[in-house]
Design a protein around this motif. Structure first.
Motif, PDB file in Angstrom:
ATOM      1  N   LYS A   1       0.842  -1.200   0.000  1.00  0.00           N
ATOM      2  CA  LYS A   1       0.000   0.000   0.000  1.00  0.00           C
ATOM      3  C   LYS A   1       0.875   1.247   0.000  1.00  0.00           C
ATOM      4  O   LYS A   1       1.987   1.218   0.546  1.00  0.00           O
ATOM      5  N   VAL A   2       0.356   2.299  -0.570  1.00  0.00           N
ATOM      6  CA  VAL A   2       1.051   3.589  -0.524  1.00  0.00           C
ATOM      7  C   VAL A   2       1.246   4.002   0.933  1.00  0.00           C
ATOM      8  O   VAL A   2       0.318   3.925   1.741  1.00  0.00           O
ATOM      9  N   GLY A   3       2.465   4.416   1.268  1.00  0.00           N
ATOM     10  CA  GLY A   3       2.774   4.855   2.620  1.00  0.00           C
ATOM     11  C   GLY A   3       3.577   3.861   3.426  1.00  0.00           C
ATOM     12  O   GLY A   3       4.237   4.234   4.399  1.00  0.00           O
ATOM     13  N   GLN A   4       3.520   2.584   3.036  1.00  0.00           N
ATOM     14  CA  GLN A   4       4.313   1.585   3.760  1.00  0.00           C
ATOM     15  C   GLN A   4       5.807   1.863   3.588  1.00  0.00           C
ATOM     16  O   GLN A   4       6.238   2.348   2.548  1.00  0.00           O
ATOM     17  N   SER A   5       6.587   1.532   4.610  1.00  0.00           N
ATOM     18  CA  SER A   5       8.036   1.584   4.468  1.00  0.00           C
ATOM     19  C   SER A   5       8.532   0.198   4.059  1.00  0.00           C
ATOM     20  O   SER A   5       8.046  -0.821   4.577  1.00  0.00           O
ATOM     21  N   LEU A   6       9.481   0.199   3.133  1.00  0.00           N
ATOM     22  CA  LEU A   6       9.974  -1.035   2.541  1.00  0.00           C
ATOM     23  C   LEU A   6      11.478  -1.156   2.655  1.00  0.00           C
ATOM     24  O   LEU A   6      12.189  -0.156   2.774  1.00  0.00           O
ATOM     25  N   SER A   7      11.947  -2.400   2.566  1.00  0.00           N
ATOM     26  CA  SER A   7      13.357  -2.680   2.316  1.00  0.00           C
ATOM     27  C   SER A   7      13.395  -3.611   1.103  1.00  0.00           C
ATOM     28  O   SER A   7      12.733  -4.658   1.108  1.00  0.00           O
ATOM     29  N   VAL A   8      14.124  -3.195   0.072  1.00  0.00           N
ATOM     30  CA  VAL A   8      14.161  -3.945  -1.182  1.00  0.00           C
ATOM     31  C   VAL A   8      15.608  -4.264  -1.529  1.00  0.00           C
ATOM     32  O   VAL A   8      16.456  -3.362  -1.569  1.00  0.00           O
ATOM     33  N   THR A   9      15.881  -5.519  -1.774  1.00  0.00           N
ATOM     34  CA  THR A   9      17.178  -5.943  -2.289  1.00  0.00           C
ATOM     35  C   THR A   9      16.948  -6.592  -3.643  1.00  0.00           C
ATOM     36  O   THR A   9      16.130  -7.521  -3.758  1.00  0.00           O
ATOM     37  N   GLY A  10      17.633  -6.078  -4.668  1.00  0.00           N
ATOM     38  CA  GLY A  10      17.442  -6.600  -6.009  1.00  0.00           C
ATOM     39  C   GLY A  10      18.601  -6.267  -6.911  1.00  0.00           C
ATOM     40  O   GLY A  10      19.663  -5.821  -6.457  1.00  0.00           O
ATOM     41  N   LYS A  11      18.392  -6.444  -8.208  1.00  0.00           N
ATOM     42  CA  LYS A  11      19.446  -6.245  -9.202  1.00  0.00           C
ATOM     43  C   LYS A  11      19.346  -4.854  -9.821  1.00  0.00           C
ATOM     44  O   LYS A  11      18.274  -4.424 -10.243  1.00  0.00           O
ATOM     45  N   TRP A  12      20.471  -4.177  -9.846  1.00  0.00           N
ATOM     46  CA  TRP A  12      20.544  -2.828 -10.425  1.00  0.00           C
ATOM     47  C   TRP A  12      20.669  -2.960 -11.945  1.00  0.00           C
ATOM     48  O   TRP A  12      21.626  -3.529 -12.447  1.00  0.00           O
ATOM     49  N   ILE A  13      19.666  -2.432 -12.670  1.00  0.00           N
ATOM     50  CA  ILE A  13      19.645  -2.597 -14.124  1.00  0.00           C
ATOM     51  C   ILE A  13      19.350  -1.271 -14.806  1.00  0.00           C
ATOM     52  O   ILE A  13      18.846  -0.329 -14.185  1.00  0.00           O
ATOM     53  N   GLU A  14      19.664  -1.200 -16.085  1.00  0.00           N
ATOM     54  CA  GLU A  14      19.301  -0.028 -16.872  1.00  0.00           C
ATOM     55  C   GLU A  14      17.799  -0.055 -17.132  1.00  0.00           C
ATOM     56  O   GLU A  14      17.213  -1.110 -17.382  1.00  0.00           O
ATOM     57  N   SER A  15      17.192   1.126 -17.083  1.00  0.00           N
ATOM     58  CA  SER A  15      15.745   1.220 -17.183  1.00  0.00           C
ATOM     59  C   SER A  15      15.301   1.446 -18.629  1.00  0.00           C
ATOM     60  O   SER A  15      16.008   2.077 -19.422  1.00  0.00           O
ATOM     61  N   ARG A  16      14.131   0.961 -18.945  1.00  0.00           N
ATOM     62  CA  ARG A  16      13.515   1.232 -20.238  1.00  0.00           C
ATOM     63  C   ARG A  16      12.573   2.438 -20.163  1.00  0.00           C
ATOM     64  O   ARG A  16      12.026   2.861 -21.173  1.00  0.00           O
ATOM     65  N   GLY A  17      12.391   2.940 -18.964  1.00  0.00           N
ATOM     66  CA  GLY A  17      11.492   4.080 -18.782  1.00  0.00           C
ATOM     67  C   GLY A  17      12.230   5.406 -18.726  1.00  0.00           C
ATOM     68  O   GLY A  17      13.318   5.558 -19.296  1.00  0.00           O
ATOM     69  N   LYS A  18      11.658   6.381 -17.976  1.00  0.00           N
ATOM     70  CA  LYS A  18      12.230   7.724 -17.903  1.00  0.00           C
ATOM     71  C   LYS A  18      13.522   7.746 -17.100  1.00  0.00           C
ATOM     72  O   LYS A  18      14.435   8.501 -17.394  1.00  0.00           O
ATOM     73  N   GLN A  19      13.579   6.914 -16.057  1.00  0.00           N
ATOM     74  CA  GLN A  19      14.792   6.876 -15.258  1.00  0.00           C
ATOM     75  C   GLN A  19      15.887   6.106 -15.995  1.00  0.00           C
ATOM     76  O   GLN A  19      15.613   5.235 -16.814  1.00  0.00           O
ATOM     77  N   LYS A  20      17.112   6.460 -15.685  1.00  0.00           N
ATOM     78  CA  LYS A  20      18.234   5.780 -16.327  1.00  0.00           C
ATOM     79  C   LYS A  20      18.424   4.383 -15.764  1.00  0.00           C
ATOM     80  O   LYS A  20      18.817   3.445 -16.482  1.00  0.00           O
ATOM     81  N   TYR A  21      18.144   4.230 -14.455  1.00  0.00           N
ATOM     82  CA  TYR A  21      18.306   2.941 -13.802  1.00  0.00           C
ATOM     83  C   TYR A  21      17.071   2.615 -12.975  1.00  0.00           C
ATOM     84  O   TYR A  21      16.272   3.500 -12.634  1.00  0.00           O
ATOM     85  N   GLU A  22      16.944   1.346 -12.645  1.00  0.00           N
ATOM     86  CA  GLU A  22      15.889   0.906 -11.750  1.00  0.00           C
ATOM     87  C   GLU A  22      16.364  -0.335 -11.004  1.00  0.00           C
ATOM     88  O   GLU A  22      17.383  -0.948 -11.353  1.00  0.00           O
ATOM     89  N   LEU A  23      15.619  -0.687  -9.991  1.00  0.00           N
ATOM     90  CA  LEU A  23      15.961  -1.861  -9.191  1.00  0.00           C
ATOM     91  C   LEU A  23      14.970  -2.970  -9.516  1.00  0.00           C
ATOM     92  O   LEU A  23      13.757  -2.788  -9.407  1.00  0.00           O
ATOM     93  N   GLN A  24      15.493  -4.128  -9.913  1.00  0.00           N
ATOM     94  CA  GLN A  24      14.635  -5.255 -10.284  1.00  0.00           C
ATOM     95  C   GLN A  24      14.600  -6.279  -9.160  1.00  0.00           C
ATOM     96  O   GLN A  24      15.645  -6.775  -8.727  1.00  0.00           O
ATOM     97  N   PHE A  25      13.377  -6.571  -8.716  1.00  0.00           N
ATOM     98  CA  PHE A  25      13.188  -7.623  -7.717  1.00  0.00           C
ATOM     99  C   PHE A  25      12.599  -8.847  -8.408  1.00  0.00           C
ATOM    100  O   PHE A  25      11.560  -8.754  -9.066  1.00  0.00           O
ATOM    101  N   ASP A  26      13.278  -9.981  -8.248  1.00  0.00           N
ATOM    102  CA  ASP A  26      12.802 -11.232  -8.842  1.00  0.00           C
ATOM    103  C   ASP A  26      12.511 -12.213  -7.716  1.00  0.00           C
ATOM    104  O   ASP A  26      13.412 -12.593  -6.946  1.00  0.00           O
ATOM    105  N   VAL A  27      11.263 -12.599  -7.590  1.00  0.00           N
ATOM    106  CA  VAL A  27      10.843 -13.454  -6.494  1.00  0.00           C
ATOM    107  C   VAL A  27      11.540 -14.809  -6.507  1.00  0.00           C
ATOM    108  O   VAL A  27      11.625 -15.499  -5.481  1.00  0.00           O
ATOM    109  N   ASP A  28      12.086 -15.188  -7.675  1.00  0.00           N
ATOM    110  CA  ASP A  28      12.752 -16.489  -7.786  1.00  0.00           C
ATOM    111  C   ASP A  28      14.239 -16.439  -7.442  1.00  0.00           C
ATOM    112  O   ASP A  28      14.902 -17.491  -7.417  1.00  0.00           O
ATOM    113  N   GLU A  29      14.770 -15.240  -7.240  1.00  0.00           N
ATOM    114  CA  GLU A  29      16.191 -15.106  -6.905  1.00  0.00           C
ATOM    115  C   GLU A  29      16.358 -15.163  -5.383  1.00  0.00           C
ATOM    116  O   GLU A  29      15.730 -14.389  -4.651  1.00  0.00           O
TER     117      GLU A  29
END
Length: 491
Positions: free
Chosen positions: A89-117
């Motif tokens: 939900k909007v407002g929750q605080s999170l901790s995310v560990t994932g792979k740093w990748i180049e983005s296809r969107g407006k940002q140059k980079y994004e963080l990818q979380f893969d549930v299988d990793e």
């Protein structure tokens, strides 16, 4: 080979240890975006959910940690599987560990979380209720004022607090460059600097017989009198401290607890030296922030509409005009205002000795001069006891004025007030008696005039008003983290 002294080696070891301890802090989103790690490396990010969206094959979470208006995009494939395990939900605080990748969107980079990793993690640190009030939409500032502990989660108000911190750092830089000493005058005082009686009394909760401090004590309305004492010893002093006024005013320009920047300078002889200092201080602060770019762009990017962003830019352009800010006397201001009133653009003619109302101040700066403007040499009856008479070049015995000034800004009115300070002990004492002040309570202040006093002057600037003007905020309550005003102290 030259060996380093033991003391130098010890300092180097301590420096390395401190750097190591600092590096143990988790990197912020701003630090990661400014210094991107290698692509495909594993990165951990902490923050709050600003928005959440999903499609059939992919989900997106925008995360912010409050240090920038920029968010980091967390992308996750298999959204059904991810959302099956946790309800985001909007407002929750999170901790995310994932792979740093180049983005296809407006940002140059994004963080990818893969549930299988196995080395990827996405966990809720702090939950929020389903009716969490701060959502990804425009909230009115009036509504946000009803949420004193949550309103800073919004992009706009968070940017104002970051900007406030940046302005303070640049002011420190300015005063350091100009040989000022930062001092810490008391917030509890037995004196009323302004003489208006708008003070809060300080008493112990479980009061015993007698006054705790041996005499009545109050929260300070201004640290000026103590700064004057310190300026005699240190030459140039300044402070940025909270001040308190028990003024029953509910305007968008007043607070009961506010921060004031005050400075006192020895060996000045004319008000023009003070106005030049004030203009240079404000120009330096604004120009330094604009030149660095990050804080200025953050303030603009945090605005949701082009009109609001343009208003910020316009105010900065006004402050940084190439021309020196104009300066007029009170008498000239009255004449200018009355000329316009005669043409029907403003109501009610002003007589010499009348106060210049806020609406007239705003008109003078915003419409007539279209610039910040200094108004000097006000009638002596309008000003406190410590101001000497105006310089002989403008003084009129029939219309007595004092050597003082106000800095008037477009759209907000008075920002800074200052003056030369009376040196003559007998004149000060006579003025106190004329105003029926208790001079005995002011002996500590009067004593400075008998012990090697020097010509000096100073000023006070409402810090929130500066932030409100440069931040293009219409209400001063929106630039204070927890504003205090009549009937307003919710937490």
């Amino acid at each position: 080979m030259r060996l380093l002294p033991n003391s130098t080696l010890l300092r180097l070891v301590r420096f390395v240890q401190l750097k190591a301890n600092l590096s143990s802090l988790n990197p912020t989103i701003r630090e990661i975006l400014n210094n991107p790690p290698d692509t495909n490396s594993v990165v951990t990010v902490n923050g709050h959910i600003k928005s959440l969206r999903t499609s059939k094959n992919v989900g997106f979470i925008d995360v912010s940690d409050g240090l920038s208006s920029d968010t980091l995009n967390v992308v996750f494939p298999k959204p059904d599987t991810v959302l099956e395990k946790q309800h985001f939900k909007v407002g929750q605080s999170l901790s995310v560990t994932g792979k740093w990748i180049e983005s296809r969107g407006k940002q140059k980079y994004e963080l990818q979380f893969d549930v299988d990793e196995s080395d990827h993690k996405l966990s809720i640190v702090g939950n929020v209720p389903d009716d969490f009030p701060i959502q990804k939409k425009t909230h009115s500032l009036q509504f946000l004022r009803s949420l004193p502990t949550l309103r800073h989660r919004t992009t706009g108000l968070a940017s104002v607090l970051r900007f406030r911190s940046l302005v303070e750092s640049k002011l420190i830089e300015y005063f350091d460059r100009n040989s000022f000493v930062k001092v810490s005058p008391p917030l509890i005082t037995s004196s009323d600097c302004e003489g208006a009686g708008e003070q809060f009394k300080v008493e112990q909760l479980n009061k015993s017989a007698g006054e705790f401090f041996g005499k009545p004590a109050y929260l300070t309305v201004s640290t000026q009198l103590h700064l004057e004492i310190l300026a005699h010893s240190l030459n140039r002093v300044w402070t940025l401290t909270p001040c308190f006024r028990a003024e029953d005013s509910n305007t968008n320009r007043h607070l009961s607890e506010f921060w004031m920047l005050e400075a006192e300078v020895s060996y000045v002889n004319h008000v023009k030296q003070l106005t030049a200092l004030v203009e240079d201080m404000i120009r330096y602060t604004a120009q330094a922030i604009k030149d660095e770019g990050v804080g200025y762009s953050d303030l603009i990017k945090a605005r949701f509409s082009k009109e609001e962003a343009a208003k910020v830019e316009q105010r900065w352009d006004t402050v940084l005009l190439l021309e020196q800010w104009p300066s007029i006397t009170y008498t000239e201001a009255i004449e200018i205002i009355n000329q316009v009133k005669c043409k029907g653009r403003l109501k009610g003619r002003l007589e010499w000795g009348d106060s210049i109302l806020t609406e007239n101040e705003k008109w003078l700066a915003g419409t007539h001069f279209q610039s910040p403007v200094f108004v000097t040499d006000y009638p002596s009856e309008q000003k406190p006891f410590y101001m000497p008479k105006s310089h002989e070049s403008v003084y009129d015995a029939d219309r007595p004025t004092v050597a003082c000034f106000d800095l008037i800004m477009p759209e907000i009115g008075e920002l800074v007030g200052g003056s030369m300070r009376e040196l003559d002990h007998d004149k000060l004492l006579a003025e106190m008696k004329n105003r029926k002040m208790n001079s005995a309570d002011m002996e500590w202040y009067l004593s400075a005039t008998l012990n090697g006093s020097v010509p000096h002057g100073g000023f006070g600037m409402g810090f929130e008003r500066l932030i409100a003007y440069l931040g293009a905020m219409d209400n001063i309550r929106d630039v204070s983290a927890f504003p205090r005003a009549p009937e307003l102290c919710p937490c």
